[in-house]
Design a protein around this motif. Structure first.
Motif, mmCIF file in Angstrom:
data_model
loop_
_atom_site.group_PDB
_atom_site.id
_atom_site.type_symbol
_atom_site.label_atom_id
_atom_site.label_comp_id
_atom_site.label_asym_id
_atom_site.label_seq_id
_atom_site.Cartn_x
_atom_site.Cartn_y
_atom_site.Cartn_z
ATOM 1 N N PRO A 244 -35.431 -32.972 -19.367
ATOM 2 C CA PRO A 244 -34.741 -33.982 -18.541
ATOM 3 C C PRO A 244 -35.550 -35.279 -18.516
ATOM 4 O O PRO A 244 -36.777 -35.235 -18.686
ATOM 5 N N PRO A 245 -34.861 -36.422 -18.351
ATOM 6 C CA PRO A 245 -33.438 -36.572 -18.003
ATOM 7 C C PRO A 245 -32.490 -36.592 -19.195
ATOM 8 O O PRO A 245 -31.312 -36.864 -19.020
ATOM 9 N N LYS A 246 -32.988 -36.337 -20.424
ATOM 10 C CA LYS A 246 -32.095 -36.323 -21.580
ATOM 11 C C LYS A 246 -31.068 -35.211 -21.437
ATOM 12 O O LYS A 246 -31.386 -34.126 -20.953
ATOM 13 N N PRO A 247 -29.828 -35.449 -21.864
ATOM 14 C CA PRO A 247 -28.786 -34.439 -21.687
ATOM 15 C C PRO A 247 -28.784 -33.401 -22.805
ATOM 16 O O PRO A 247 -29.115 -33.693 -23.962
ATOM 17 N N ASP A 248 -28.428 -32.197 -22.466
ATOM 18 C CA ASP A 248 -28.247 -31.116 -23.435
ATOM 19 C C ASP A 248 -27.360 -30.078 -22.760
ATOM 20 O O ASP A 248 -27.494 -29.819 -21.562
ATOM 21 N N TRP A 249 -26.450 -29.491 -23.518
ATOM 22 C CA TRP A 249 -25.505 -28.553 -22.916
ATOM 23 C C TRP A 249 -26.222 -27.379 -22.263
ATOM 24 O O TRP A 249 -25.881 -26.966 -21.153
ATOM 25 N N GLY A 250 -27.213 -26.815 -22.938
ATOM 26 C CA GLY A 250 -27.949 -25.704 -22.364
ATOM 27 C C GLY A 250 -28.707 -26.102 -21.115
ATOM 28 O O GLY A 250 -28.751 -25.351 -20.122
ATOM 29 N N LEU A 251 -29.293 -27.286 -21.130
ATOM 30 C CA LEU A 251 -30.024 -27.779 -19.962
ATOM 31 C C LEU A 251 -29.079 -28.051 -18.799
ATOM 32 O O LEU A 251 -29.421 -27.785 -17.635
ATOM 33 N N MET A 252 -27.879 -28.549 -19.100
ATOM 34 C CA MET A 252 -26.896 -28.803 -18.050
ATOM 35 C C MET A 252 -26.441 -27.503 -17.395
ATOM 36 O O MET A 252 -26.241 -27.438 -16.177
ATOM 37 N N ILE A 253 -26.270 -26.453 -18.192
ATOM 38 C CA ILE A 253 -25.912 -25.156 -17.623
ATOM 39 C C ILE A 253 -27.027 -24.650 -16.722
ATOM 40 O O ILE A 253 -26.785 -24.121 -15.627
ATOM 41 N N SER A 254 -28.266 -24.842 -17.155
ATOM 42 C CA SER A 254 -29.415 -24.418 -16.351
ATOM 43 C C SER A 254 -29.476 -25.184 -15.031
ATOM 44 O O SER A 254 -29.717 -24.593 -13.970
ATOM 45 N N ASP A 255 -29.245 -26.496 -15.081
ATOM 46 C CA ASP A 255 -29.295 -27.313 -13.865
ATOM 47 C C ASP A 255 -28.195 -26.937 -12.877
ATOM 48 O O ASP A 255 -28.386 -27.051 -11.654
ATOM 49 N N GLY A 256 -27.044 -26.506 -13.392
ATOM 50 C CA GLY A 256 -25.917 -26.232 -12.512
ATOM 51 C C GLY A 256 -25.785 -24.797 -12.062
ATOM 52 O O GLY A 256 -24.905 -24.481 -11.247
ATOM 53 N N ARG A 257 -26.663 -23.911 -12.555
ATOM 54 C CA ARG A 257 -26.488 -22.491 -12.235
ATOM 55 C C ARG A 257 -26.679 -22.194 -10.743
ATOM 56 O O ARG A 257 -26.092 -21.238 -10.224
ATOM 57 N N SER A 258 -27.473 -23.014 -10.067
ATOM 58 C CA SER A 258 -27.699 -22.782 -8.636
ATOM 59 C C SER A 258 -26.514 -23.214 -7.780
ATOM 60 O O SER A 258 -26.432 -22.868 -6.598
ATOM 61 N N TYR A 259 -25.590 -23.991 -8.376
ATOM 62 C CA TYR A 259 -24.458 -24.527 -7.617
ATOM 63 C C TYR A 259 -23.127 -23.970 -8.123
ATOM 64 O O TYR A 259 -22.070 -24.531 -7.838
ATOM 65 N N ILE A 260 -23.171 -22.867 -8.886
ATOM 66 C CA ILE A 260 -21.988 -22.404 -9.603
ATOM 67 C C ILE A 260 -20.846 -22.015 -8.665
ATOM 68 O O ILE A 260 -19.667 -22.152 -9.023
ATOM 69 N N LEU A 261 -21.111 -21.567 -7.450
ATOM 70 C CA LEU A 261 -20.048 -21.118 -6.554
ATOM 71 C C LEU A 261 -19.277 -22.273 -5.924
ATOM 72 O O LEU A 261 -18.060 -22.171 -5.714
ATOM 73 N N LYS A 262 -19.946 -23.392 -5.655
ATOM 74 C CA LYS A 262 -19.283 -24.520 -5.011
ATOM 75 C C LYS A 262 -19.062 -25.681 -5.990
ATOM 76 O O LYS A 262 -17.965 -26.203 -6.093
ATOM 77 N N GLN A 263 -20.103 -26.107 -6.670
ATOM 78 C CA GLN A 263 -19.974 -27.187 -7.654
ATOM 79 C C GLN A 263 -19.862 -26.563 -9.050
ATOM 80 O O GLN A 263 -20.742 -26.702 -9.903
ATOM 81 N N TRP A 264 -18.751 -25.874 -9.275
ATOM 82 C CA TRP A 264 -18.563 -25.082 -10.487
ATOM 83 C C TRP A 264 -18.540 -25.915 -11.766
ATOM 84 O O TRP A 264 -18.828 -25.416 -12.856
#
Length: 298
Positions: A244-264
């Motif tokens: 980070p902060p460079k974007p990557d699909w795998g990194l984006m999935i990792s960043d969002g895994r903690s919010y998967i229930l609400k910010q899906w």
């Protein structure tokens, strides 16, 4: 990703048709293969022109907006925003560069290293074959992802180191493939004829062996691209790839895994991008396997 083999009705090619024209004709007649090809082309174009296509290219590159955090998908932000207020669509588009272009480069360099070594080993045999194949077997003894993780951890985190680690882990597969094909080809009449007229071994390999193994290499490379995309995404997911902060699909999935229930949307859309691209490469690779049938070399 395992894809079940599908049966394609192949028409008898018109006499004199080039192999490329035959291949394009078969792909055009199969709707699933045609759709996969279009998807791959669109994603590659998206990666090349990412900053021109992205609605918020600065946010795609990493610029934050504290007032726009965690916005749901809307007309202004089609795929929502992340915890730093960055447009997810822009991040997915810009992230396609590291998630797609880099794996293509990995496969190309793996072929450039592995194919010549396999051709040399298969053509010469003897101690040269033994040395090359024992080194190849040494690399193949380790699971490629585990070896890539170990190399990346040793070199240091980052996209370049992850790509180098994947190349080091991947070239032996092409060495083994090309060696087997070369052993078959060197017994053919056209190679024997070249030897009989005194053509040098290096010229035979470059002009007669390597051009005739393009088909199995192309099939293998197309299927491998999906696996390499998944592997590069996995390295980014665990923090060894793109940082980070460079974007990557795998990194984006990792960043969002903690919010998967609400910010899906944070993990869903980059995950869908990986799924679609990998599936497309596997389907087109399956079609090319049916066209070229590399089993004839085994």
């Amino acid at each position: 990703m395992a894809i079940e083999s599908k049966t394609i009705s192949l028409e008898v090619p018109v006499h004199g048709e080039s192999p490329l024209k035959q291949m394009l004709g078969i792909i055009a007649r199969d709707p699933l293969s045609l759709l996969s090809t279009v998807i791959i082309i669109l994603f590659i174009l998206m990666a090349i022109f990412a900053y021109q296509i992205a609605p918020y290219p600065e946010e795609g590159a990493g610029k934050t907006h504290a007032t726009n955090t965690m916005l749901v998908p809307s007309q202004e932000h089609w795929l929502g925003t992340d915890r730093f207020g960055r447009d997810v669509l822009s991040r997915v588009i810009v992230g396609s560069r590291s998630a797609l272009i880099v794996p293509i480069g990995v496969v190309v360099f793996a072929i450039l290293i592995g194919a010549p070594l396999g051709a040399i080993a298969g053509y010469n045999g003897g101690w040269i074959d033994e040395v090359i194949m024992r080194v190849t077997d040494l690399f193949l003894a380790f699971p490629f992802l585990l070896l890539a993780m170990a190399i990346t951890a040793a070199l240091g985190r980052g996209l370049n180191h992850a790509a180098l680690a994947m190349i080091i882990s991947w070239w032996p597969w092409y060495t083994r493939l090309v060696r087997g094909v070369t052993i078959s080809l060197k017994q053919r009449a056209f190679v024997e004829a070249a030897r009989a007229v005194g053509v040098r071994d290096s010229v035979i390999i470059l002009r007669h062996i390597l051009p005739n193994i393009i088909s199995p290499i192309l099939v293998q490379a197309t299927v491998d691209l999906g696996t390499v995309i998944l592997a590069m995404g996995g390295l980014a997911f665990i923090g060894l790839g793109t940082q980070p902060p460079k974007p990557d699909w795998g990194l984006m999935i990792s960043d969002g895994r903690s919010y998967i229930l609400k910010q899906w949307w944070l993990s869903t859309f980059p995950g869908l991008a990986i799924f679609i691209v990998v599936l497309a490469f596997n389907l087109i690779g399956d079609t090319l396997r049916d066209i070229f049938d590399p089993r004839q070399y085994q």
